[in-house]
Enzyme design. Structure first.
Site, PDB file in Angstrom:
ATOM      1  N   ARG A  20       5.022   2.734   7.890  1.00 12.95           N
ATOM      2  CA  ARG A  20       5.317   3.721   6.833  1.00 12.95           C
ATOM      3  C   ARG A  20       5.874   5.010   7.426  1.00 12.95           C
ATOM      4  O   ARG A  20       6.792   5.607   6.857  1.00 12.95           O
ATOM      5  CB  ARG A  20       4.071   4.041   6.018  1.00 12.95           C
ATOM      6  N   ASN A  38       1.857   1.174   1.436  1.00 14.32           N
ATOM      7  CA  ASN A  38       1.290  -0.127   1.759  1.00 14.32           C
ATOM      8  C   ASN A  38       0.839  -0.798   0.468  1.00 14.32           C
ATOM      9  O   ASN A  38       0.473  -0.125  -0.497  1.00 14.32           O
ATOM     10  CB  ASN A  38       0.062   0.012   2.663  1.00 14.32           C
TER      11      ASN A  38
END
Length: 99
Positions: A20, A38
């Site tokens: 990320r 996520n």
């Protein structure tokens, strides 16, 4: 004005490896709008908005990921502009909580 908005879902070893934050850094360096998060199924989901060329190179970067990741698959599809509303207020690109 945003030229292109794409929704991508990346699977493989993409959680717990800085994926990320890799996406956030790459997107900000391209001045893209959007978000990344996520998913509980182990995938990472993102929305990118901006000039078509910048979005395309961002998706290419997602196929590679950070060195510690392993991307097995990437699904890329057109996104609705309303998906950008999930960003944190005042941010061009956000890292969102897991869903």
């Amino acid at each position: 004005m945003t030229d292109t908005i794409r929704h991508v879902t990346i699977s493989g070893r993409v959680q717990g490896v800085g994926y990320r934050y890799f996406v956030e850094h790459e997107a900000r360096s391209r001045d893209l709008e959007g978000w990344v998060r996520n998913r509980r199924d182990g995938s990472v989901e993102a929305v990118f908005a901006g000039p078509a060329g910048a979005v395309a190179t961002m998706i290419t970067a997602c196929r590679r990921g950070p060195s510690s990741a392993r991307v097995d698959a990437l699904r890329d599809e057109a996104a609705n502009p309303d998906m950008l509303k999930l960003r944190e207020a005042g941010e061009r690109f956000s890292v969102l909580p897991t869903i």
